[in-house]
Design an enzyme around this catalytic site. Structure first.
Site, PDB file in Angstrom:
ATOM      1  NE  ARG A 121      84.071  73.695  66.310  1.00 53.39           N
ATOM      2  CZ  ARG A 121      84.590  74.847  65.988  1.00 53.39           C
ATOM      3  NH1 ARG A 121      85.861  75.071  66.187  1.00 53.39           N
ATOM      4  NH2 ARG A 121      83.839  75.792  65.472  1.00 53.39           N
ATOM      5  CE  LYS A 141      82.248  75.718  69.262  1.00 54.34           C
ATOM      6  NZ  LYS A 141      81.239  76.753  69.024  1.00 54.34           N
ATOM      7  N   GLY A 154      88.008  68.571  64.762  1.00 52.52           N
ATOM      8  CA  GLY A 154      87.448  68.496  66.112  1.00 52.52           C
ATOM      9  C   GLY A 154      88.036  69.506  67.079  1.00 52.52           C
ATOM     10  CG  ASP A 293      73.384  73.425  62.848  1.00 50.90           C
ATOM     11  OD1 ASP A 293      72.856  74.119  61.967  1.00 50.90           O
ATOM     12  OD2 ASP A 293      74.608  73.447  63.091  1.00 50.90           O
TER      13      ASP A 293
HETATM   14  P1  AMP Z   1      78.838  75.612  63.436  1.00 50.60           P
HETATM   15  O1  AMP Z   1      78.595  76.412  62.204  1.00 50.60           O
HETATM   16  O2  AMP Z   1      80.027  76.030  64.248  1.00 50.60           O
HETATM   17  O3  AMP Z   1      77.614  75.484  64.265  1.00 50.60           O
HETATM   18  O4  AMP Z   1      79.241  74.148  62.937  1.00 50.60           O
HETATM   19  C1  AMP Z   1      78.480  73.399  62.011  1.00 50.60           C
HETATM   20  C2  AMP Z   1      78.851  71.948  62.086  1.00 50.60           C
HETATM   21  O5  AMP Z   1      80.233  71.769  61.777  1.00 50.60           O
HETATM   22  C3  AMP Z   1      78.640  71.309  63.447  1.00 50.60           C
HETATM   23  O6  AMP Z   1      78.220  70.000  63.238  1.00 50.60           O
HETATM   24  C4  AMP Z   1      80.019  71.364  64.053  1.00 50.60           C
HETATM   25  O7  AMP Z   1      80.204  70.393  65.040  1.00 50.60           O
HETATM   26  C5  AMP Z   1      80.908  71.102  62.839  1.00 50.60           C
HETATM   27  N1  AMP Z   1      82.253  71.659  62.997  1.00 50.60           N
HETATM   28  C6  AMP Z   1      82.623  72.945  62.963  1.00 50.60           C
HETATM   29  N2  AMP Z   1      83.954  73.077  63.135  1.00 50.60           N
HETATM   30  C7  AMP Z   1      84.458  71.828  63.283  1.00 50.60           C
HETATM   31  C8  AMP Z   1      85.756  71.271  63.506  1.00 50.60           C
HETATM   32  N3  AMP Z   1      86.832  72.042  63.593  1.00 50.60           N
HETATM   33  N4  AMP Z   1      85.857  69.950  63.612  1.00 50.60           N
HETATM   34  C9  AMP Z   1      84.793  69.149  63.515  1.00 50.60           C
HETATM   35  N5  AMP Z   1      83.545  69.584  63.302  1.00 50.60           N
HETATM   36  C10 AMP Z   1      83.363  70.916  63.189  1.00 50.60           C
HETATM   37 MG    MG Z   2      76.645  74.700  65.577  1.00 46.92          MG
END
Ligand code: AMP
Ligand code: MG
Length: 550
Positions: A121, A141, A154, A293
């Site tokens: 996203r 973001k 996203g 990540d």
């Molecule tokens: P995070 O734990 O926020 O670092 O997210 C982990 C993964 O999930 C990353 O690849 C983010 O881009 C994806 N992600 C989290 N929330 C969303 C969302 N609402 N839409 C698309 N991808 C998401």
């Molecule tokens: Mg992340």
């Protein structure tokens, strides 16, 4: 450690039009691209990124911007207040020479290899040259789906976007390495989230934050091609990262071979990552989701999700309800889980080297790098001057005391500077502990053995201050204050401004940001922002409990 202290910089914006932003898109120009340009969800192999356009939103409105980041990018207040700013930094209009893309990376989530993740996203507009001549990537973001969105939308909700915007800037002013935030723009669209993952999805206001950093490359960018045995892409990414973000290593003629550069680079990553964790421990920050990540190759705090700030000192605390069972990412575990993450990066790099001895040696240095910095930080925080090994007992008794009765970590550390130095032992117990009383959640528990131990510790602390030779009280206090912040983004402070913003009043966001600009200064009239957690916040969602839903 000397946290960077900045006054609000003068408005030295030069750009009057966002189409004048000086894009120099090194990442997309240098690294292999995914040939498909669309947001169709897919596995992307052999490419470091995918070009994808932000998805426009209904009614973008700028809620707040950081004047420091705007100045860094050469944007003046008139540009930031304009309608085009909201359009560009919500993704509704792509400025000239931008080259929007999402990065491809993988990662270990909660200890398990998760395969391809990527920017699901976040959509980068590209890199611009900043006021100092450096490169800054601008990343939106919440700007809509990408090939990496998997089953998700996203988008990002207002509450998590306020938290990311404010914490990025709060960390910067605290002197903690971090990605920055230029803007917080409400989209006018609703985003449906099940906030506590308990079967109650509901619409919430959406928002986009423009994040800014010299690089958003993560450990997971190297891990993904490593896991796919794509050594060509792995090598290209490593070369890119060293050449662009560590140019002194790249041009170091004493290390002519690629292998030697990789080792030198990895040593720097180990060192900067260890330093980052010491800073988190110093200011009581719990990241909440230290998946690989979410580990920046530049040693920046990145991806503000269900983070929190320690209030009552508890090494076992995590704000992340998604991690409530294992508590893998609890405050006290951060140094070791980050060490584990660094080891995963080393594993990913190993195929680029003939032998792994030097890589292993660098990795083994993480514990010592962390330990040395942590001890020096504690000695600084206590006003002792240089750390000595004999300080360990007093440091561990300090942590034990903080757990003996519910004690606010940062208030105790900050107020300690006001405890009178008493080498002759003439002062009574009440006078000694008086400056610390604000730190206790149950002051009535400061009696009996707890009081005896506290007073004994203060007398030994005081004797050590005298030994350390910082005899000028005001100089000692100045140095202690420069390490022990008065103001951090306590969870309940963030929640108060989120409540106001959700009710239609974004003004408190800028007011709080202004307090957080000078975290080490006393700010008369703003004592409210330095109080320990009020009772209403103890069990309130958003204050003591946050899920990954954002
Ligand atoms: P995070 O734990 O926020 O670092 O997210 C982990 C993964 O999930 C990353 O690849 C983010 O881009 C994806 N992600 C989290 N929330 C969303 C969302 N609402 N839409 C698309 N991808 C998401
Ligand atoms: Mg992340």
């Amino acid at each position: 450690m000397s946290p960077v202290q900045l006054e609000s910089p003068p408005d030295r914006g030069e750009l009057h039009d966002l189409d004048e932003l000086s894009f120099d898109n090194r990442f997309t120009a240098s690294l292999p691209a995914d040939p498909e340009i669309s947001a169709r969800r897919r596995q992307v192999e052999g490419a470091a990124f995918s070009r994808v356009m932000p998805t426009p939103t209904a009614a973008p409105t700028t809620l707040c911007w950081s004047s420091e980041v705007a100045a860094l990018l050469g944007l003046d207040a008139a540009v930031c207040a304009g309608a085009d700013f909201a359009d560009v930094f919500s993704g509704n209009r792509v400025p000239q020479r931008a080259d929007p893309f999402a990065m491809c990376y993988g990662g270990h989530q909660f200890g398990n290899w998760a395969g391809q993740l990527g920017d699901g996203r976040a959509i980068a507009l590209g890199e611009v040259i900043d006021a100092a001549g450096g490169h800054q990537m601008l990343q939106l973001k919440g700007a809509g789906p990408t090939p990496y969105s998997r089953g998700a939308d996203g988008r990002a909700v207002l509450r998590s976007s306020v938290r990311e915007f404010l914490c990025s800037e709060a960390m910067f002013h605290l002197g903690v390495p971090t990605t920055r935030a230029l803007s917080l723009v409400a989209t006018g669209d609703a985003v449906v989230r099940d906030m506590l993952y308990d079967g109650h999805p509901a619409p919430e206001p959406g928002a986009v934050v423009c994040r800014v950093a010299p690089s958003f490359v993560r450990f997971g960018n190297f891990q993904l091609p490593g896991s796919r045995h794509d050594t060509a892409l792995l090598r290209a990414l490593v070369e890119y990262s060293i050449e662009r973000d560590f140019p002194s290593i790249w041009s170091d003629v004493t290390r002519p071979s690629f292998e030697a550069k990789v080792i030198a680079w990895f040593n720097v990553v180990v060192e900067s990552t260890a330093r980052l964790v010491v800073d988190w421990m110093r200011v009581g920050f719990v990241h909440g989701v230290l998946n690989t990540d979410n580990m920046s190759i530049l040693g920046l705090t990145i991806d503000y999700g269900p983070y929190g700030w320690l209030e009552s000192f508890d090494p076992g605390w995590t704000p992340n309800t998604t991690d409530a069972q294992m508590r893998r990412y609890r405050y006290g575990a951060q140094p070791s889980v980050v060490g584990w993450n660094v080891a995963q990066l080393a594993n990913a790099l190993a195929p680029l080297l003939d032998g792994t001895d030097e890589l292993q040696a660098a990795l083994d240095g993480y514990g010592a790098a962390y330990g040395h910095r942590f001890c020096s930080m504690m000695a600084e925080r206590f006003g002792w001057g240089p750390y000595r090994e004999s300080d360990d007992e007093l440091i561990s008794e300090f942590f034990s005391l903080l757990s003996a009765t519910e004690t606010d970590y940062l208030i105790f550390c900050r107020q300690l500077a006001l405890v009178p130095i008493d080498p002759s032992g003439a002062l009574d117990d009440e006078t000694l502990v008086a400056p610390l009383l604000d730190a206790y959640y149950q002051p009535e528990e400061l009696v009996g053995e707890v009081l005896v131990r506290t007073v004994a510790w203060l007398r030994r602390w005081s004797a050590r201050v005298v030994e350390g030779g910082l005899s000028d009280d005001s100089e000692r206090r100045r140095r202690m204050d420069a390490v022990n912040p008065r103001f951090v983004l306590r969870n309940w402070l963030a929640q108060e401004v989120i409540d106001a913003a959700e009710a239609g009043d974004p003004a408190p966001i800028a007011e709080l940001l202004d307090v957080l600009r000078r975290p080490y200064d006393e700010q008369p009239g703003r004592e409210h922002f330095a109080l320990r957690r009020p009772d209403w916040a103890r069990q309130r969602v958003g204050c003591s409990m946050l899920s990954c839903s954002s």
